[in-house]
Every structure is written in structure tokens, then in C-alpha cells.
Design a protein around this motif. Structure first.
Motif: not given
Length: 217
Positions: A135-139, A144-147, A153-155
Motif C-alpha cells: 500500500n502506498f499513501f500520500t498525506p 481520506l482513508t482514515l476519515e 484526523v486531529l493532525e
């Protein structure tokens, strides 16, 4: 620096934390009473248990859902998310394990922009491209994945620059090779109704029930 930061800013030093990928237990010393580890390697799990920490030896993708729901105030995991076949299901299980307002701190590599990528590669710091990663992510995609898994997402922080100042860590996520997202569990999160029929695999229903409206699949 992320470990003392979590202890000071988010009270991990007082919270019951689940350390997923606990290795030889080095982080568990910094968390609150009752904190536990999850580790797949037999030698590491045995060592951490010998230190006095309850450690669950398991493959997180197969067995994480067997732990009691709502039993942890916080979860910390690092250098694991990029290896998982089913990252969304992992987040759903983390959501289930957290108590109300529980905190998830998740660290993983991110793919930097092209120019920065060349610089990191020249310095032999292209760890995000390791062959073991699936798996590869950007910030932004991490956020978005977490939301979409029920977290606020707090920070987001670049862990290295925390040595300088948290402000620097927050403002360098776009060029960093790694990222931490600090999230709070959103209470009573539900998938949008249009997603129920499209994403309700029978093998995951026990893990995703907190997200679903009641009723037929």
C-alpha cells in the motif's frame, strides 16, 4: 520523538494503549497501566511477555478482531499499515477496539512529490518503495482513508522534524518520506447508505457492524 510527543500531548503515558506491532516491547514502557502488545513473531512476543506486558501473538489481519471491543483508550502502530492486504478492514477493527473518543496514532511511509522523491532517492532514503510494501499513501490519501473508516484526523506530522518543533513537523508533511496521523474515533460513525450494498462482505460483517445501519445486507 513521536513517543514522548504522544505521551505529553495526548496523554498516552496515562492511557491503556494497544501497541500493534509491538516487536520487543520498547514502546510499551512509555504507555499507561494495562497497555498491551500485538506481535506476530514468536520470539518478540515471548520476550515482551517476559518483560511483564500482556502480548497477543497473532497475525493482525486474521485475528485482531478477536480482541474485546472498546477495551483500549488508544492504539499506536508504526511501519505496519503499508504491509497490510486490507488496510481499511484493519482500521475498522481499530475503530471497534477503541473506547469512545479513543485515539489512534498511525505511522507509515508516504510517497513524496516527484522533486522531493529524487532527493530522497539520491540520499538512499526511498524506504516508501520497499518491495515488501503493498500500500502506498500520500498525506491526503492517508487522511481520506482514515476519515472513511470513522476517524477524525486531529493532525498529521513528519516524525523526523519533531526534533526541531511540532510546527515544523506539521508543515513538512508534503515533502516528508514518512507520516504520522493522530486521529480520534468519531462516535456512532456509519457508512453512507449507498455504500452498504456495495461493501458488506460476509467475511467482514462482525468487524464492520458498528459502521452499518441495521437491516438486511
Amino acid at each position: 520523538m513521536i513517543i514522548p510527543y504522544l505521551g505529553a500531548r495526548y496523554s498516552f503515558a496515562q492511557k491503556k494503549v494497544l501497541e500493534i506491532g509491538s516487536s520487543f516491547g520498547m514502546h510499551l514502557f512509555y504507555w499507561g497501566p494495562g497497555s498491551q502488545g500485538v506481535e506476530a513473531r514468536e520470539d518478540a512476543a515471548a520476550f515482551t511477555t517476559a518483560l511483564g506486558f500482556q502480548t497477543h501473538r497473532m497475525n493482525v489481519e486474521d485475528e485482531l478482531g478477536t480482541l474485546p471491543a472498546g477495551s483500549f483508550e488508544a492504539i499506536h502502530t508504526n511501519a505496519l499499515f503499508e504491509h497490510l492486504v486490507a488496510p481499511h478492514l484493519f482500521l475498522a477493527r481499530c475503530y471497534r477496539l477503541l473506547a469512545a473518543d479513543g485515539i489512534l496514532a498511525i505511522g507509515h511511509p508516504v510517497v513524496p512529490p516527484t522533486l522531493t522523491k529524487w532527493a530522497w532517492s539520491a540520499l538512499d532514503l526511498a524506504g516508501w518503495n520497499a518491495v515488501e510494501h503493498v500500500n502506498f499513501f500520500t498525506p491526503m490519501t492517508a487522511r481520506l482513508t482514515l476519515e472513511r473508516a470513522g476517524f477524525e484526523v486531529l493532525e498529521q506530522l513528519s516524525p523526523g522534524p519533531l526534533r526541531v518543533h511540532p510546527f515544523v513537523a506539521r508543515t513538512t508533511t508534503g515533502i516528508s518520506a514518512s507520516l504520522y496521523s493522530i486521529c480520534r474515533k468519531r462516535p456512532n460513525y456509519r457508512y453512507e447508505k449507498k455504500r452498504i450494498a456495495a461493501f458488506d462482505p460476509a467475511s467482514c460483517r462482525d468487524d464492520l457492524h458498528v459502521f452499518r445501519d441495521e437491516g438486511p445486507a
